[in-house]
Scaffold this motif. Sequence first.
Motif, short mmCIF file in Angstrom:
data_model
loop_
_atom_site.label_atom_id
_atom_site.label_comp_id
_atom_site.label_asym_id
_atom_site.label_seq_id
_atom_site.Cartn_x
_atom_site.Cartn_y
_atom_site.Cartn_z
N LEU A 84 0.86 -1.19 0.00
CA LEU A 84 0.00 0.00 0.00
C LEU A 84 0.89 1.24 0.00
N PHE A 85 0.51 2.27 -0.73
CA PHE A 85 1.35 3.47 -0.91
C PHE A 85 2.67 3.03 -1.57
N SER A 86 2.56 2.30 -2.66
CA SER A 86 3.72 1.56 -3.15
C SER A 86 4.78 2.39 -3.87
N GLY A 87 4.47 3.60 -4.37
CA GLY A 87 5.49 4.47 -4.95
C GLY A 87 6.21 3.82 -6.11
N SER A 88 7.52 3.63 -5.96
CA SER A 88 8.31 2.97 -7.01
C SER A 88 8.02 1.48 -7.07
N ALA A 126 -0.65 -0.82 -4.68
CA ALA A 126 -1.71 0.18 -4.67
C ALA A 126 -1.13 1.57 -4.41
N ASP A 127 -1.47 2.51 -5.28
CA ASP A 127 -1.01 3.89 -5.12
C ASP A 127 -2.00 4.79 -5.87
N ILE A 128 -2.05 6.04 -5.45
CA ILE A 128 -2.99 6.97 -6.08
C ILE A 128 -2.39 7.65 -7.31
N ASP A 129 -1.07 7.66 -7.38
CA ASP A 129 -0.37 8.45 -8.40
C ASP A 129 -0.14 7.62 -9.67
N PRO A 185 -4.90 1.19 -8.99
CA PRO A 185 -5.01 2.58 -8.53
C PRO A 185 -5.96 2.65 -7.35
N THR A 186 -5.52 3.27 -6.27
CA THR A 186 -6.41 3.37 -5.10
C THR A 186 -6.28 4.74 -4.44
N ASN A 187 -7.32 5.09 -3.71
CA ASN A 187 -7.21 6.17 -2.73
C ASN A 187 -7.16 5.44 -1.38
N ILE A 188 -6.01 5.34 -0.83
CA ILE A 188 -5.70 4.46 0.31
C ILE A 188 -6.19 3.05 -0.07
N PHE A 189 -7.25 2.53 0.58
CA PHE A 189 -7.69 1.17 0.23
C PHE A 189 -8.76 1.17 -0.85
N ALA A 213 3.02 -0.93 4.46
CA ALA A 213 2.59 0.44 4.19
C ALA A 213 3.66 1.45 4.61
N ASN A 214 4.10 2.23 3.64
CA ASN A 214 4.96 3.37 3.95
C ASN A 214 4.23 4.61 3.45
N PRO A 215 3.32 5.12 4.27
CA PRO A 215 2.47 6.23 3.80
C PRO A 215 3.21 7.57 3.86
N HIS A 272 5.61 15.77 -3.61
CA HIS A 272 5.05 16.16 -2.32
C HIS A 272 3.92 15.23 -1.88
N GLN A 273 3.24 14.66 -2.87
CA GLN A 273 2.15 13.74 -2.53
C GLN A 273 2.68 12.50 -1.79
N ALA A 274 3.96 12.20 -1.99
CA ALA A 274 4.55 11.04 -1.33
C ALA A 274 5.06 11.38 0.07
N LEU A 275 5.16 12.67 0.36
CA LEU A 275 5.81 13.08 1.60
C LEU A 275 4.84 13.53 2.68
N TYR A 330 -2.58 11.58 9.10
CA TYR A 330 -3.84 11.26 8.42
C TYR A 330 -3.79 9.86 7.78
N PHE A 331 -2.75 9.58 6.99
CA PHE A 331 -2.73 8.29 6.27
C PHE A 331 -2.47 7.12 7.23
N ILE A 332 -1.72 7.38 8.28
CA ILE A 332 -1.47 6.33 9.28
C ILE A 332 -2.80 6.00 9.98
C1 LIG Z 1 6.30 7.63 1.33
S1 LIG Z 1 5.82 7.18 -0.32
C2 LIG Z 1 6.22 5.46 -0.25
C3 LIG Z 1 6.76 4.91 -1.54
C4 LIG Z 1 7.39 3.52 -1.43
N1 LIG Z 1 6.52 2.56 -0.83
C5 LIG Z 1 8.68 3.59 -0.64
O1 LIG Z 1 8.73 3.04 0.46
O2 LIG Z 1 9.65 4.15 -1.15
C6 LIG Z 1 4.09 7.27 -0.23
C7 LIG Z 1 3.30 6.91 -1.48
O3 LIG Z 1 1.90 7.07 -1.17
C8 LIG Z 1 1.22 7.51 -2.33
N2 LIG Z 1 -0.04 8.14 -1.90
C9 LIG Z 1 -0.26 9.41 -1.46
N3 LIG Z 1 -1.56 9.58 -1.19
C10 LIG Z 1 -2.19 8.41 -1.44
C11 LIG Z 1 -3.54 7.98 -1.34
N4 LIG Z 1 -4.52 8.80 -0.94
N5 LIG Z 1 -3.83 6.72 -1.68
C12 LIG Z 1 -2.86 5.87 -2.13
N6 LIG Z 1 -1.56 6.23 -2.25
C13 LIG Z 1 -1.22 7.49 -1.90
C14 LIG Z 1 2.19 8.45 -3.00
O4 LIG Z 1 1.88 8.58 -4.37
C15 LIG Z 1 3.53 7.77 -2.72
O5 LIG Z 1 3.91 6.98 -3.80
#
Ligand SMILES: C[S@@+](CC[C@H](N)C(=O)[O-])C[C@H]1O[C@@H](n2cnc3c(N)ncnc32)[C@H](O)[C@@H]1O
Length: 300
Positions: A122-126, A145-148, A173-177, A205-207, A228-231, A239-241
């Motif tokens: 979840l929040f998978s990024g790369s 799963a990721d929103i981006d 593609p997800t918004n969180i779950f 999960a690394n939100p 910034h969406q990842a940070l 919030y995401f936690i």
């Molecule tokens: C901290 S990064 C983690 C990336 C990767 N898992 C890592 O550990 O390097 C957070 C990720 O959450 C995604 N994200 C942000 N908001 C989200 C949402 N509402 N739903 C799903 N993913 C989201 C971002 O696009 C980003 O890729």
Amino acid sequence: MPYLNQQINWLLRDKYRNKITPAIKKDIIRLKQGEPLDYIIGWKKFLGCKIDLSLRPLIPRPETEFWAEQTIELIKKPCHCEPRPQGPRHDNPELCGSLNPEIAASLSLVAPRNDKISCLDLFSGSGCIGIAILKHIPQAKVDFADIDKNCLKQIGVNLKVNKISPSRYRIIPTNIFKPLLKTGNYKSKMASEVEPLKTYHNIFANPPYIGLKNKTKLQKSVLKYEPHQALFSRQNGLYFIDQTLRQAKKYLKPNGQLFLEFSPEQKNAITVLLKKYQYAKWRFNKDQFNRWRWLIVKID
Ligand SMILES: C[S@@+](CC[C@H](N)C(=O)[O-])C[C@H]1O[C@@H](n2cnc3c(N)ncnc32)[C@H](O)[C@@H]1O
């Protein structure tokens, strides 16, 4: 720049195979302007996997690599001891510095070694965490799963780079779950064709967990170049936690586990959330720099 020479050496080695070409001059200018080396090189190693960064997802961090490695060890060598209740009473730093028999004893993994192990990154990024899981655990299957949209494409690239069989993963593609429609250049689908998440043995999960107030504490290069969406996250970074803990139970199989990264100062607030959402077993763990960094939550 203190490490410029060192960075130039890495650039030469990892991007130019130690051959000096005119292009490296442009890259050195980018380095001097503060662009992260990993973006200039275009990829990074993560637990033996090559993670392409050309679409500019968050650069995988060493702290994440540290806990991902430990979880892989845990999943590969499941312990069959009875799990016992965890919680604040067991927050003894001596037990939490690294994964030791004490941690292992607190967990028993659901799937016997030869069964399929279903995972959600979840929040998978790369895709670094899930790809490392797939590479090191042959019986694992992973939903990413990721929103981006950019990240979703990047995950696809990285799965190919690491030669992972398409039968072992889905990219959702997800918004969180909550699954979203696949749109734009990702692939159009009808609403009825949205891919649902399932229940999983393991959720990683690394939100985004940096509070907006802490923006100024970040390195300039992170702020300027990383998404910034990842940070960042509302609620002081929680919030995401909060949402992940609130919803994770629904997506975990009996005895399933959630592995969650957070920022050290969030530990107490997360303990409050764990109680609020009535989890019975959890364990906080430190990173390689001796800071509280990740959490294992287990459901009954
Ligand atoms: C901290 S990064 C983690 C990336 C990767 N898992 C890592 O550990 O390097 C957070 C990720 O959450 C995604 N994200 C942000 N908001 C989200 C949402 N509402 N739903 C799903 N993913 C989201 C971002 O696009 C980003 O890729």
